[in-house]
Design a protein around this motif. Sequence first.
Motif, PDB file in Angstrom:
ATOM      1  N   LEU A   1      43.477  83.615  65.517  1.00  0.00           N
ATOM      2  CA  LEU A   1      42.550  81.621  65.170  1.00  0.00           C
ATOM      3  C   LEU A   1      43.066  81.134  63.641  1.00  0.00           C
ATOM      4  O   LEU A   1      43.536  80.229  62.934  1.00  0.00           O
ATOM      5  N   GLN A   2      42.843  82.063  62.549  1.00  0.00           N
ATOM      6  CA  GLN A   2      42.947  81.906  61.115  1.00  0.00           C
ATOM      7  C   GLN A   2      44.133  81.776  61.057  1.00  0.00           C
ATOM      8  O   GLN A   2      44.784  80.969  60.051  1.00  0.00           O
ATOM      9  N   ILE A   3      45.055  82.745  61.157  1.00  0.00           N
ATOM     10  CA  ILE A   3      46.536  82.736  60.756  1.00  0.00           C
ATOM     11  C   ILE A   3      47.033  81.420  61.589  1.00  0.00           C
ATOM     12  O   ILE A   3      47.523  80.535  60.855  1.00  0.00           O
ATOM     13  N   ALA A   4      46.856  81.274  63.231  1.00  0.00           N
ATOM     14  CA  ALA A   4      47.486  80.101  63.232  1.00  0.00           C
ATOM     15  C   ALA A   4      46.534  78.975  63.189  1.00  0.00           C
ATOM     16  O   ALA A   4      47.584  77.856  62.620  1.00  0.00           O
TER      17      ALA A   4
ATOM     18  N   GLU B   1      46.534  78.112  59.858  1.00  0.00           N
ATOM     19  CA  GLU B   1      46.742  77.783  58.721  1.00  0.00           C
ATOM     20  C   GLU B   1      48.314  76.955  58.439  1.00  0.00           C
ATOM     21  O   GLU B   1      48.607  76.631  57.221  1.00  0.00           O
ATOM     22  N   VAL B   2      49.077  77.654  59.779  1.00  0.00           N
ATOM     23  CA  VAL B   2      50.639  76.856  60.008  1.00  0.00           C
ATOM     24  C   VAL B   2      50.698  75.742  61.197  1.00  0.00           C
ATOM     25  O   VAL B   2      49.518  76.016  62.378  1.00  0.00           O
ATOM     26  N   PRO B   3      51.313  74.847  60.937  1.00  0.00           N
ATOM     27  CA  PRO B   3      51.032  74.272  62.249  1.00  0.00           C
ATOM     28  C   PRO B   3      51.472  74.939  63.302  1.00  0.00           C
ATOM     29  O   PRO B   3      52.540  76.000  63.471  1.00  0.00           O
ATOM     30  N   SER B   4      50.847  74.900  64.605  1.00  0.00           N
ATOM     31  CA  SER B   4      51.192  76.393  66.116  1.00  0.00           C
ATOM     32  C   SER B   4      50.897  74.824  66.946  1.00  0.00           C
ATOM     33  O   SER B   4      50.366  74.414  67.092  1.00  0.00           O
ATOM     34  N   PRO B   5      51.773  76.218  67.754  1.00  0.00           N
ATOM     35  CA  PRO B   5      51.615  75.910  69.147  1.00  0.00           C
ATOM     36  C   PRO B   5      50.049  75.573  69.595  1.00  0.00           C
ATOM     37  O   PRO B   5      49.540  76.441  69.712  1.00  0.00           O
ATOM     38  N   VAL B   6      49.768  73.753  70.642  1.00  0.00           N
ATOM     39  CA  VAL B   6      48.029  74.615  70.511  1.00  0.00           C
ATOM     40  C   VAL B   6      47.852  75.760  71.789  1.00  0.00           C
ATOM     41  O   VAL B   6      47.361  76.106  72.309  1.00  0.00           O
ATOM     42  N   ASP B   7      49.542  76.098  72.710  1.00  0.00           N
ATOM     43  CA  ASP B   7      48.794  76.720  73.346  1.00  0.00           C
ATOM     44  C   ASP B   7      47.786  78.276  72.511  1.00  0.00           C
ATOM     45  O   ASP B   7      47.349  78.677  73.578  1.00  0.00           O
TER      46      ASP B   7
ATOM     47  N   CYS C   1      46.702  78.654  69.787  1.00  0.00           N
ATOM     48  CA  CYS C   1      44.916  78.700  69.688  1.00  0.00           C
ATOM     49  C   CYS C   1      43.432  78.392  71.015  1.00  0.00           C
ATOM     50  O   CYS C   1      42.738  78.614  70.455  1.00  0.00           O
ATOM     51  N   SER C   2      44.012  77.547  71.677  1.00  0.00           N
ATOM     52  CA  SER C   2      43.368  77.740  73.369  1.00  0.00           C
ATOM     53  C   SER C   2      43.419  78.618  73.985  1.00  0.00           C
ATOM     54  O   SER C   2      42.496  78.728  74.540  1.00  0.00           O
ATOM     55  N   MET C   3      43.901  79.447  74.220  1.00  0.00           N
ATOM     56  CA  MET C   3      44.117  80.750  74.919  1.00  0.00           C
ATOM     57  C   MET C   3      43.622  81.435  74.154  1.00  0.00           C
ATOM     58  O   MET C   3      42.524  82.534  74.733  1.00  0.00           O
ATOM     59  N   CYS C   4      43.698  81.643  72.516  1.00  0.00           N
ATOM     60  CA  CYS C   4      42.246  82.878  71.427  1.00  0.00           C
ATOM     61  C   CYS C   4      41.533  82.430  72.124  1.00  0.00           C
ATOM     62  O   CYS C   4      40.632  83.230  72.234  1.00  0.00           O
ATOM     63  N   HIS C   5      40.667  80.897  72.070  1.00  0.00           N
ATOM     64  CA  HIS C   5      39.353  80.652  72.363  1.00  0.00           C
ATOM     65  C   HIS C   5      39.160  80.531  73.818  1.00  0.00           C
ATOM     66  O   HIS C   5      37.680  81.413  74.533  1.00  0.00           O
ATOM     67  N   GLY C   6      40.234  80.561  74.628  1.00  0.00           N
ATOM     68  CA  GLY C   6      39.565  81.065  76.132  1.00  0.00           C
ATOM     69  C   GLY C   6      39.665  82.228  76.789  1.00  0.00           C
ATOM     70  O   GLY C   6      38.270  82.714  76.939  1.00  0.00           O
ATOM     71  N   ASN C   7      40.024  83.495  75.878  1.00  0.00           N
ATOM     72  CA  ASN C   7      39.912  84.898  75.578  1.00  0.00           C
ATOM     73  C   ASN C   7      37.985  85.196  75.140  1.00  0.00           C
ATOM     74  O   ASN C   7      37.837  85.711  75.764  1.00  0.00           O
ATOM     75  N   ARG C   8      38.754  84.549  74.153  1.00  0.00           N
ATOM     76  CA  ARG C   8      36.893  85.017  73.564  1.00  0.00           C
ATOM     77  C   ARG C   8      36.217  84.458  74.443  1.00  0.00           C
ATOM     78  O   ARG C   8      35.030  85.141  73.934  1.00  0.00           O
ATOM     79  N   ALA C   9      35.936  83.466  75.085  1.00  0.00           N
ATOM     80  CA  ALA C   9      35.394  83.318  75.849  1.00  0.00           C
ATOM     81  C   ALA C   9      35.090  84.046  77.250  1.00  0.00           C
ATOM     82  O   ALA C   9      34.057  84.806  77.529  1.00  0.00           O
TER      83      ALA C   9
END
Length: 234
Positions: free
Chosen positions: A89-92, A94-100, A102-110
């Motif tokens: 999430l921190q790396i993503a 810092e640059v324009p990133s596909p939404v999926d 970041c959303s998947m990283c949050h989902g997997n943290r959940a």
Amino acid sequence: MVVVIEQEPDAAETGEAPASASRSGSMDAPAATPQGGNSSDEESFEDALTDEQLREKALKQANDAKEEGNKLFRTGQYEDALLQYEVALQIASEVPSPVDVCSMCHGNRAACFLKLNRYKDTVTECTKALELNPSYVKALVRRAEAHEKLENYDEAIADMKKVIELDPANDQARKSIRRLEPIAAEKREKMKEEMISKLKEMGNSLLGRFGMSTDNFKAVKDPNTGSYSISFQQ
């Protein structure tokens, strides 16, 4: 009885880099520093990269961290997996990133927090994932499970209803709603009784100064309108 669905990262969460990242396969070769090179050579190379190349390089690093998190999740190392998803999430970010990404990283943290019985954190991460991707069904299911554990039954039902809107064939969501609705109704009735009891205590403390109590007042419900009228009784 609480039904907990075994969590697995989504098929799209297995660490496969997006198409934009996969095109950066030729990035690593030029990055090698010739023997005898120095840090200034590496800095010159970094300066020579275009913004798009830097973005793709960062996305590959983010996906690599996410994939490492997925591996740790599968072996039950949830705390370590959380750290890898946070790195991604921190790396993503810092640059324009596909939404999926970041959303998947949050989902997997959940999913990790759900395994660790940290239900409030599960709700927080799912909410972040859904802010990025409102159609993220697994995040809705995970948040509903966490809400149920927290006894937030109405919220759990609302999430499962949203799941059915997105996936009408989802039988798990329908079963959960049927199971949770009577539990939610019972909780609402209990809360109403507790509220009435507190109001009576407050009323008695005030009316007692005048030699009265709430027992001197009777509420009668109108069957036609559903409203109440209050009558005084000696």
